[in-house]
Design a protein around this motif. Structure first.
Motif, PDB file in Angstrom:
ATOM      1  N   ARG A  52       0.832  -1.205   0.000  1.00  0.00           N
ATOM      2  CA  ARG A  52       0.000   0.000   0.000  1.00  0.00           C
ATOM      3  C   ARG A  52       0.865   1.253   0.000  1.00  0.00           C
ATOM      4  N   ASP A  53       2.108   1.086  -0.421  1.00  0.00           N
ATOM      5  CA  ASP A  53       3.025   2.211  -0.586  1.00  0.00           C
ATOM      6  C   ASP A  53       2.566   3.026  -1.799  1.00  0.00           C
ATOM      7  N   THR A  54       2.138   4.252  -1.570  1.00  0.00           N
ATOM      8  CA  THR A  54       1.580   5.080  -2.634  1.00  0.00           C
ATOM      9  C   THR A  54       2.554   5.258  -3.789  1.00  0.00           C
ATOM     10  N   THR A  55       3.842   5.375  -3.492  1.00  0.00           N
ATOM     11  CA  THR A  55       4.830   5.625  -4.540  1.00  0.00           C
ATOM     12  C   THR A  55       4.992   4.427  -5.477  1.00  0.00           C
ATOM     13  N   HIS A  56       4.472   3.265  -5.077  1.00  0.00           N
ATOM     14  CA  HIS A  56       4.507   2.099  -5.942  1.00  0.00           C
ATOM     15  C   HIS A  56       3.524   2.254  -7.111  1.00  0.00           C
ATOM     16  N   TYR A  57       2.472   3.057  -6.910  1.00  0.00           N
ATOM     17  CA  TYR A  57       1.412   3.211  -7.906  1.00  0.00           C
ATOM     18  C   TYR A  57       1.454   4.580  -8.594  1.00  0.00           C
ATOM     19  N   VAL A  58       1.855   5.600  -7.858  1.00  0.00           N
ATOM     20  CA  VAL A  58       1.865   6.966  -8.382  1.00  0.00           C
ATOM     21  C   VAL A  58       3.305   7.448  -8.435  1.00  0.00           C
ATOM     22  N   LEU A  59       3.891   7.464  -9.632  1.00  0.00           N
ATOM     23  CA  LEU A  59       5.277   7.907  -9.789  1.00  0.00           C
ATOM     24  C   LEU A  59       5.323   9.421  -9.673  1.00  0.00           C
ATOM     25  N   ASN A  60       6.169   9.898  -8.798  1.00  0.00           N
ATOM     26  CA  ASN A  60       6.163  11.307  -8.438  1.00  0.00           C
ATOM     27  C   ASN A  60       6.644  12.213  -9.566  1.00  0.00           C
ATOM     28  N   THR A  61       7.520  11.716 -10.447  1.00  0.00           N
ATOM     29  CA  THR A  61       8.155  12.600 -11.420  1.00  0.00           C
ATOM     30  C   THR A  61       7.632  12.421 -12.846  1.00  0.00           C
ATOM     31  N   ASN A  62       7.053  11.283 -13.155  1.00  0.00           N
ATOM     32  CA  ASN A  62       6.703  10.989 -14.545  1.00  0.00           C
ATOM     33  C   ASN A  62       5.236  11.271 -14.858  1.00  0.00           C
ATOM     34  N   LEU A  63       4.989  11.697 -16.102  1.00  0.00           N
ATOM     35  CA  LEU A  63       3.626  11.776 -16.608  1.00  0.00           C
ATOM     36  C   LEU A  63       3.218  10.375 -17.029  1.00  0.00           C
ATOM     37  N   SER A  64       2.237   9.811 -16.349  1.00  0.00           N
ATOM     38  CA  SER A  64       1.890   8.403 -16.563  1.00  0.00           C
ATOM     39  C   SER A  64       0.567   8.207 -17.279  1.00  0.00           C
ATOM     40  N   ALA A  65      -0.126   9.280 -17.610  1.00  0.00           N
ATOM     41  CA  ALA A  65      -1.474   9.168 -18.152  1.00  0.00           C
ATOM     42  C   ALA A  65      -1.485   8.453 -19.507  1.00  0.00           C
ATOM     43  N   HIS A  66      -2.486   7.605 -19.675  1.00  0.00           N
ATOM     44  CA  HIS A  66      -2.699   6.908 -20.942  1.00  0.00           C
ATOM     45  C   HIS A  66      -3.344   7.848 -21.962  1.00  0.00           C
ATOM     46  N   ILE A  67      -4.264   8.673 -21.487  1.00  0.00           N
ATOM     47  CA  ILE A  67      -4.867   9.728 -22.315  1.00  0.00           C
ATOM     48  C   ILE A  67      -4.638  11.057 -21.611  1.00  0.00           C
ATOM     49  N   TRP A  68      -4.172  12.039 -22.353  1.00  0.00           N
ATOM     50  CA  TRP A  68      -3.774  13.310 -21.751  1.00  0.00           C
ATOM     51  C   TRP A  68      -4.274  14.473 -22.612  1.00  0.00           C
ATOM     52  N   PRO A  69      -5.008  15.441 -22.030  1.00  0.00           N
ATOM     53  CA  PRO A  69      -5.499  16.575 -22.815  1.00  0.00           C
ATOM     54  C   PRO A  69      -4.344  17.472 -23.278  1.00  0.00           C
ATOM     55  N   GLU A  70      -4.514  18.028 -24.431  1.00  0.00           N
ATOM     56  CA  GLU A  70      -3.437  18.838 -25.018  1.00  0.00           C
ATOM     57  C   GLU A  70      -3.172  20.113 -24.226  1.00  0.00           C
ATOM     58  N   HIS A  71      -4.222  20.708 -23.647  1.00  0.00           N
ATOM     59  CA  HIS A  71      -4.063  22.024 -23.014  1.00  0.00           C
ATOM     60  C   HIS A  71      -4.402  21.989 -21.524  1.00  0.00           C
ATOM     61  N   PHE A  72      -4.046  20.935 -20.837  1.00  0.00           N
ATOM     62  CA  PHE A  72      -4.373  20.834 -19.413  1.00  0.00           C
ATOM     63  C   PHE A  72      -3.633  21.903 -18.621  1.00  0.00           C
ATOM     64  N   CYS A  73      -4.388  22.777 -17.986  1.00  0.00           N
ATOM     65  CA  CYS A  73      -3.863  23.847 -17.119  1.00  0.00           C
ATOM     66  C   CYS A  73      -2.893  24.787 -17.837  1.00  0.00           C
ATOM     67  N   ASP A  74      -3.010  24.881 -19.168  1.00  0.00           N
ATOM     68  CA  ASP A  74      -2.181  25.842 -19.899  1.00  0.00           C
ATOM     69  C   ASP A  74      -2.639  27.275 -19.650  1.00  0.00           C
ATOM     70  N   LEU A  75      -3.962  27.447 -19.471  1.00  0.00           N
ATOM     71  CA  LEU A  75      -4.514  28.782 -19.273  1.00  0.00           C
ATOM     72  C   LEU A  75      -4.834  29.004 -17.796  1.00  0.00           C
ATOM     73  N   ASN A  76      -4.758  30.253 -17.374  1.00  0.00           N
ATOM     74  CA  ASN A  76      -5.100  30.587 -15.996  1.00  0.00           C
ATOM     75  C   ASN A  76      -6.591  30.379 -15.766  1.00  0.00           C
ATOM     76  N   SER A  77      -6.928  29.774 -14.633  1.00  0.00           N
ATOM     77  CA  SER A  77      -8.338  29.603 -14.273  1.00  0.00           C
ATOM     78  C   SER A  77      -8.499  29.806 -12.782  1.00  0.00           C
ATOM     79  N   PHE A  78      -9.616  30.374 -12.423  1.00  0.00           N
ATOM     80  CA  PHE A  78      -9.932  30.579 -11.011  1.00  0.00           C
ATOM     81  C   PHE A  78     -10.254  29.251 -10.331  1.00  0.00           C
ATOM     82  N   LEU A  79     -11.003  28.406 -11.055  1.00  0.00           N
ATOM     83  CA  LEU A  79     -11.444  27.127 -10.498  1.00  0.00           C
ATOM     84  C   LEU A  79     -11.229  26.027 -11.525  1.00  0.00           C
TER      85      LEU A  79
END
Length: 357
Positions: A52-79
């Motif tokens: 149940r070591d979180t770092t075994h499942y969630v790699l802290n440094t790498n982008l691991s997503a299988h599908i990834w949006p092109e503009h995720f958080c590129d623009l400023n947003s309040f929420l």
């Protein structure tokens, strides 16, 4: 000779006692739990020998997503709204896109929205998700099997993504399930009117809840995963909001906190406690089933167990000026019942002061 034999026997007894004590400290405490001993009832996917070591499942440094949006958080947003959705829930995602998740500027503030999914072993379903992603560009799919007992992994990935990519472009994060109706204008207004944009973790506060030992319950909690008698105070996982600095604190805490399968207890309880973050109650975040009344939903932040058709119906009514005018000015006897319901919700959702201190 006899004295030496007595000493030997004495030392043997002491050794066995010490050995027993050490072994008992390493074994899970199953006293009073159904099927204890060699027949411990496990949580599916998280048996006693699964790390149940979180770092075994969630790699802290790498982008691991299988599908990834092109503009995720590129623009400023309040929420930033992150909708935790199941792979097969196409209709729910469609209803949210067409209704409360549609607007990108609310009260002059930019809002962004993405759907967070895990993986599916169904190849046909996966193909449809990829088509959906190509069309809308709002799908994030991380590399873990999407299941109820993996919701904690989904939330930790959410915290990772926000901490890694949104810390400088977003002020607040709203985590919400895909069967929820969100009244976005009051939520944004509440956040806008705060004196600060930091130190916030807010939702429906649950205090001093006890782990459920009924092995047939979806919320069953075995002692090998949580040995204590009471959970830390936490907010309901159906919907909660946090400032981005809190998201970063919770993520750092999660990397040091063993995975617990109940997402809200883990993220907003165990990790929040480790991070020194105190969850706050707001009774307008609700998760109970209620009798349908659009005037009531006009006043709430969130409502639970909405079907896609419920979401569409409620959004349409709230956009009807005649309906909102009727609700706003309290015309008609029906509003007496709405006021009663609202007062009752506020009363029920007010946490017990003695329990929550």
């Amino acid at each position: 000779m006899k004295s030496k034999r007595k000493i030997f026997l004495y030392m043997t007894v002491v050794f066995m006692f010490v050995f027993y004590v050490l072994m008992s400290l390493q074994m899970p405490n199953t006293e009073g739990e159904p099927n204890s001993g060699h027949n411990i009832v496990i949580v599916e996917g998280w048996d006693f020998n699964t790390t149940r070591d979180t770092t075994h499942y969630v790699l802290n440094t790498n982008l691991s997503a299988h599908i990834w949006p092109e503009h995720f958080c590129d623009l400023n947003s309040f929420l930033l709204v992150m909708v935790c959705s199941g792979p097969a829930n196409f209709e729910a995602r469609s209803a949210i896109r067409d209704t409360w998740g549609h607007e990108r500027i609310i009260l002059g503030n930019n809002v962004s929205l993405f759907f967070l999914l895990g993986e599916t072993t169904n190849s046909s379903l996966q193909y449809d998700i990829m088509l959906e992603s190509d069309r809308f560009g709002d799908i994030i799919q991380e590399r873990f099997i999407d299941s109820y007992n993996n919701l904690t992994l989904k939330s930790v990935f959410m915290l990772k993504l926000v901490s890694s990519y949104c810390a400088n472009s977003t002020k607040y994060l709203l985590k919400i399930d895909d069967d929820m109706f969100v009244n976005m204008i009051p939520v944004v207004r509440m956040l806008r009117d705060r004196n600060s944009t930091t130190d916030l973790l807010m939702g429906k506060l649950i205090c001093r809840a006890r782990p459920i030992k009924d092995t047939t319950s979806k919320w069953y909690s075995p002692r090998y995963m949580y040995p204590h008698h009471v959970y830390p105070n936490y907010v309901s996982g159906t919907g909660y909001v946090m400032s981005v600095d809190v998201a970063e604190k919770l993520y750092k805490a999660a990397l040091k906190t063993p995975i617990f399968h109940l997402e809200d207890v883990y993220t907003t309880g165990l990790c929040a406690k480790r991070a020194g973050v105190r969850p706050k109650n707001n009774p307008l975040f609700t998760y109970q089933s209620m009798n349908y009344d659009v005037c009531l939903y006009m006043r709430l932040y969130t409502a639970h167990r909405f079907t896609p058709s419920d979401i569409r119906k409620t959004y349409t009514l709230l956009k009807d000026s005649n309906v909102t005018r009727e609700c706003t000015y309290h015309r008609g006897r029906s509003n007496l019942s709405v006021n009663w319901l609202m007062n009752n919700i506020l009363k029920v959702n007010k946490p017990n002061k003695n329990k929550c201190e």
